[in-house]
Design a protein around this motif. Structure first.
Motif, PDB file in Angstrom:
ATOM      1  N   ALA A   1      65.098  76.568 -50.076  1.00 19.22           N
ATOM      2  CA  ALA A   1      65.503  76.200 -51.430  1.00 19.22           C
ATOM      3  C   ALA A   1      65.260  74.742 -51.773  1.00 19.22           C
ATOM      4  N   GLN A   2      65.359  73.836 -50.787  1.00 21.98           N
ATOM      5  CA  GLN A   2      65.230  72.414 -51.112  1.00 21.98           C
ATOM      6  C   GLN A   2      63.775  72.010 -51.310  1.00 21.98           C
ATOM      7  N   GLY A   3      63.602  70.821 -51.874  1.00 19.49           N
ATOM      8  CA  GLY A   3      62.255  70.369 -52.235  1.00 19.49           C
ATOM      9  C   GLY A   3      61.404  69.976 -51.048  1.00 19.49           C
ATOM     10  N   VAL A   4      60.252  69.378 -51.345  1.00 20.82           N
ATOM     11  CA  VAL A   4      59.287  68.984 -50.324  1.00 20.82           C
ATOM     12  C   VAL A   4      59.895  67.907 -49.425  1.00 20.82           C
ATOM     13  N   PRO A   5      59.844  68.070 -48.102  1.00 21.30           N
ATOM     14  CA  PRO A   5      60.385  67.039 -47.210  1.00 21.30           C
ATOM     15  C   PRO A   5      59.625  65.722 -47.338  1.00 21.30           C
TER      16      PRO A   5
ATOM     17  N   ASN B   1      51.227  72.623 -56.172  1.00 23.14           N
ATOM     18  CA  ASN B   1      52.139  73.769 -56.170  1.00 23.14           C
ATOM     19  C   ASN B   1      51.641  74.898 -55.276  1.00 23.14           C
ATOM     20  N   ASP B   2      50.354  75.187 -55.364  1.00 29.47           N
ATOM     21  CA  ASP B   2      49.800  76.259 -54.534  1.00 29.47           C
ATOM     22  C   ASP B   2      49.885  75.914 -53.052  1.00 29.47           C
ATOM     23  N   PHE B   3      49.618  74.660 -52.745  1.00 31.84           N
ATOM     24  CA  PHE B   3      49.646  74.204 -51.355  1.00 31.84           C
ATOM     25  C   PHE B   3      51.050  74.334 -50.762  1.00 31.84           C
ATOM     26  N   ILE B   4      52.041  73.843 -51.506  1.00 32.20           N
ATOM     27  CA  ILE B   4      53.427  73.925 -51.031  1.00 32.20           C
ATOM     28  C   ILE B   4      53.871  75.379 -50.932  1.00 32.20           C
ATOM     29  N   GLN B   5      53.463  76.186 -51.896  1.00 30.62           N
ATOM     30  CA  GLN B   5      53.825  77.605 -51.870  1.00 30.62           C
ATOM     31  C   GLN B   5      53.268  78.293 -50.626  1.00 30.62           C
ATOM     32  N   GLU B   6      52.039  77.947 -50.260  1.00 31.15           N
ATOM     33  CA  GLU B   6      51.436  78.530 -49.060  1.00 31.15           C
ATOM     34  C   GLU B   6      52.209  78.126 -47.810  1.00 31.15           C
ATOM     35  N   CYS B   7      52.622  76.875 -47.738  1.00 29.56           N
ATOM     36  CA  CYS B   7      53.399  76.405 -46.588  1.00 29.56           C
ATOM     37  C   CYS B   7      54.749  77.110 -46.509  1.00 29.56           C
TER      38      CYS B   7
END
Length: 342
Positions: A245-249, A265-271
């Motif tokens: 739930a929390q944002g990008v570290p 957004n796509d990159f973070i979603q994939e991770c």
């Protein structure tokens, strides 16, 4: 075919603790634990396990009392017996108790046993207690209280004696990685979070008298946890943050800054998808906890290293077994752990 919910109840703290132990027993300590995906609270019984597609149900009645006599055990079996004579089929009927008197077992060293390990005199007293209690319950028809039904039922019942501390049950979640969490107070805190989450399911909606036609309809009342929910609660406590739930570290930002803004957004979603897949994949839970233990201890012992350096130090075989991750998603996971524990 239908099922009517009867005798749902609210639970005292001591009872809630026993029910959580029963949940973790179902989730981690049976040969068929990997089949169980849902843990339904106070619907069919104190706790009921259900597989992914609602084909199988594991029925559990839990009581924390330590020295149950044979007759007391018989009385405690009444809700399991209610489900035995109903229209729905249950794969197992489990009485999870704090202990039994020394007159119950043939072999007192067995803490999980069926009728084959109960003395003949205790069997008769169990039957007496069950019959007496069943006749006092409006939800069991007198016509169902027969010797045939009771004998067939007792042949299927398994008694499980709670012989572990709350922290021991939590250790079964992390699959025997003692270096991941060694402090008793942290393990107890994880147990308490699971207990409170489980107990909260009782307060969602009054369900006494609800009638369902199929097993899967029980899920629409949202009185359930999943194995994934429990693993997420455990991970969240270990790394001191919600990894989903929390944002990008922050520790991941040097890597993210090299990504074109339109692809952020796509990159973070994939991770995050890779992390979710790794965490919730029952077939690779051992690999996940091994990876977390390795990363966790590398960061504790090398707090000044950045994510890339920690990645280089992760055990090669552990990396290869963590098949749900790739290079970048594993670095994202390392950043989550690093930000959470520092």
């Amino acid at each position: 075919m239908s099922y009517t919910v009867k005798s749902s109840e609210k639970t005292r703290k001591s009872g809630a603790e026993t029910e959580t132990k029963a949940l973790l027993y179902l989730m981690n300590l049976r040969k068929d634990s990997d089949e169980i995906n849902y843990f339904i609270v106070d619907f069919f019984n104190d706790l009921t396990g259900m597989d992914t597609y609602a084909d199988k149900l594991w029925d559990v009645q839990s009581k924390g009392a330590k020295g149950n006599s044979p007759k007391a055990l018989g009385k405690e079996l009444v809700t399991l017996f209610k489900n035995f004579v109903c229209d729905f089929e249950f794969a197992d009927y489990i009485l999870f108790v704090g202990g039994v008197s020394n007159t119950v077992r043939i072999n007192n060293n067995l803490n999980s046993f069926g009728i084959e390990n109960i003395t003949p005199s205790a069997i008769q007293k169990i039957k007496d207690g069950l019959i007496e209690e069943a006749k006092n319950k409006s939800y069991i028809e007198d016509t169902d209280i027969t010797d045939t039904n009771i004998n067939q039922f007792l042949d299927k019942v398994r008694v499980v004696i709670d012989d572990k501390k709350p922290s021991d049950y939590v250790r079964t979640i992390i699959k025997g990685h003692p270096n991941l969490v060694s402090e008793e107070k942290v393990l107890d805190a994880i147990f308490n979070e699971i207990r409170d989450k489980q107990a909260s399911k009782k307060n969602i909606k009054v369900i006494e008298g609800v009638v369902i036609e199929t097993k899967d309809e029980a899920l629409k009342y949202f009185r359930h946890l999943t194995a994934s929910d429990v693993r997420l609660l455990t991970l969240q406590r270990i790394i001191n943050r919600n990894p989903i739930a929390q944002g990008v570290p922050i520790s991941f930002m040097p890597i993210l800054n090299n990504c074109p803004p339109e692809q952020f957004n796509d990159f973070i979603q994939e991770c995050q998808t890779s992390l979710s897949r790794a965490l919730f994949n029952k077939n690779s839970s051992e690999s996940f906890w091994a990876l977390l233990e390795n990363v966790y201890n590398l960061i504790l012992n090398n707090p000044k290293l950045d994510v890339n350096k920690v990645f280089d130090m992760v055990d090669r075989d552990i990396k290869k077994n963590a098949k749900d991750f790739d290079v970048l998603s594993l670095k994202y996971f390392i950043a989550l752990v690093k930000d959470g524990i520092q």
